[in-house]
Write a protein that holds these residues in place. Structure first.
Motif, PDB file in Angstrom:
ATOM      1  N   GLY A  88       0.703  -1.348   0.007  1.00 45.61           N
ATOM      2  CA  GLY A  88       0.013   0.092   0.100  1.00 45.61           C
ATOM      3  C   GLY A  88       0.977   1.431  -0.096  1.00 45.61           C
ATOM      4  N   GLN A  89       1.926   1.292   0.866  1.00 41.47           N
ATOM      5  CA  GLN A  89       2.892   2.524   0.944  1.00 41.47           C
ATOM      6  C   GLN A  89       3.343   2.776  -0.467  1.00 41.47           C
ATOM      7  OE1 GLN A  89       2.606   4.802   3.590  1.00 41.47           O
ATOM      8  NE2 GLN A  89       3.572   5.749   1.857  1.00 41.47           N
ATOM      9  N   ARG A  92       1.099   4.008  -2.970  1.00 42.57           N
ATOM     10  CA  ARG A  92       1.029   5.558  -2.600  1.00 42.57           C
ATOM     11  C   ARG A  92       2.006   6.367  -3.225  1.00 42.57           C
ATOM     12  NH1 ARG A  92      -2.681   2.914   1.208  1.00 42.57           N
ATOM     13  NH2 ARG A  92      -0.704   2.805   2.738  1.00 42.57           N
ATOM     14  N   SER A  93       3.403   5.560  -2.983  1.00 39.98           N
ATOM     15  CA  SER A  93       4.461   6.459  -3.320  1.00 39.98           C
ATOM     16  C   SER A  93       4.786   6.476  -4.907  1.00 39.98           C
ATOM     17  CB  SER A  93       5.433   6.139  -2.605  1.00 39.98           C
ATOM     18  OG  SER A  93       5.218   6.149  -1.270  1.00 39.98           O
ATOM     19  N   LEU A 116      -6.029   0.326  -6.040  1.00 44.38           N
ATOM     20  CA  LEU A 116      -5.074   1.457  -5.980  1.00 44.38           C
ATOM     21  C   LEU A 116      -4.045   1.602  -6.976  1.00 44.38           C
ATOM     22  CD1 LEU A 116      -3.844   3.843  -4.277  1.00 44.38           C
ATOM     23  CD2 LEU A 116      -2.695   2.272  -2.616  1.00 44.38           C
ATOM     24  N   ASN A 120      -3.654   4.387 -10.312  1.00 44.05           N
ATOM     25  CA  ASN A 120      -2.369   4.993 -10.473  1.00 44.05           C
ATOM     26  C   ASN A 120      -1.750   4.497 -11.595  1.00 44.05           C
ATOM     27  OD1 ASN A 120      -2.017   7.094  -7.896  1.00 44.05           O
ATOM     28  ND2 ASN A 120      -2.948   5.118  -7.124  1.00 44.05           N
TER      29      ASN A 120
END
Length: 329
Positions: A88-89, A92-93, A116, A120
């Motif tokens: 997840g991190q 998101r990065s 996610l 993206n």
């Protein structure tokens, strides 16, 4: 857009410092399209891998690695419990991600991660090398000769004496056995589609339960929407005395039965011996497929639909084991 149109080489960061992390590092170090730039894991082990494969940056915490601007692709091969958080991190990065199964412990989190990645426009690849192995390839080649399939069985037993003090024998870190070993479910689901109902039995042994087990046996029974019934068994630890890896498929016109990498196709015309070859080199095939996808647009050999459904079945099996009820999906 393929990665070839962007900056090269692809800069890779590895989260983890065990066997698979080292294996991935070795594979990436030999590919001119990639550059290993960072690793995060147990300090001594991570440092040793960094020295062997000339990785310039060693992080103590994965949370530092996944946000680093010099990383394009994060490879997640640490303890199962942390997969969802790391993935997840990383997403998101803005990083592409390779993660060893399971993607997460529960379906809801896994679905969020898949969405996610799509939102993206990032790669989220969940490794399932069992689909690249010789047994699966031979099953795919000969499945149509079985007529109408009605029964499948996949059973593995792994004796271990003594059991090591590793996270893979700690339920909190490892997860429910058929979640941790979700490949056992996935290889059957890829063949037969959606599962309708699940029952399951789980037994742990050990003096330090529930924190650490010395043996476990987990048996699940699946009923597919197309009528196929399947038994899945995953066992390991001190209470087992002979290793086993059996895959059996029964159909109206024949059967496929494998023990380890040796198998046979049985029909009314007789028996045909089948040799699945070695399981060595599958992580290399997996990595090459991902790089081919990123650079050339080649399709990934896995798909999110079967990955998510396999996790849904694993979650249902966990509930079934806890309640001793049949769980509908």
């Amino acid at each position: 857009m393929t990665y070839a149109s962007l900056n090269q080489p692809l800069r890779v960061g590895i989260v983890g410092s065990g066997f698979v992390a080292k294996l991935r590092a070795e594979i990436f170090s030999k590919d001119a399209r990639t550059k290993l730039v960072a690793i995060a894991g147990t300090p001594e082990k991570a440092q040793a891998i960094a020295q062997e494969f000339d990785i310039p940056k060693v992080h103590q915490y994965w949370s530092e690695l996944v946000v680093h601007p010099d990383v394009d692709l994060v490879v997640v091969c640490n303890v199962n419990r942390d997969h969802g958080a790391v993935v997840g991190q990383a997403l998101r990065s803005g990083k592409h991600v390779i993660v060893e199964y399971p993607l997460a412990f529960n379906l809801a989190e896994a679905e969020e991660l898949v969405n996610l990645a799509k939102q993206n426009n990032l790669l989220l690849h969940v490794e399932h090398i069992e689909l690249l192995g010789g047994v699966h390839q031979l099953v795919m080649e000969h499945l149509s000769k079985l007529g109408t399939p009605f029964y499948a069985r996949y059973s593995t037993k792994s004796p271990q004496r003594p059991v090591p003090d590793k996270w893979t024998y700690k339920p909190d870190l490892f997860g429910f056995p058929l979640t941790a070993a979700v490949s056992r479910l996935n290889r059957i689901i890829v063949l037969f589609g959606k599962v309708k109902s699940v029952s399951c039995q789980l037994h742990y042994s050990g003096d330090n339960l529930p924190h650490h087990f010395t043996s476990c046996v987990c048996n699940a029974q699946l009923q597919f929407e197309n009528g196929v019934l399947a038994d899945i068994s995953y066992s390991k630890g001190e209470n087992f005395w002979q290793p086993e890896r059996i895959m059996e498929l029964q159909g109206s016109q024949g059967a496929l039965i494998f023990s380890a990498d040796k198998g046979k196709l049985i029909t009314a015309d007789g028996e045909m011996e089948l040799d699945a070859g070695t399981t060595r080199g599958l992580f290399k095939k997996d990595t090459e497929n991902v790089l081919s996808h990123l650079f050339n647009g080649t399709p990934i050999y896995t798909n999110h639909e079967s990955i998510l459904h396999s996790l849904a079945v694993a979650n249902a099996a966990e509930k079934a084991a806890a309640t001793q009820q049949v769980i509908m999906i």
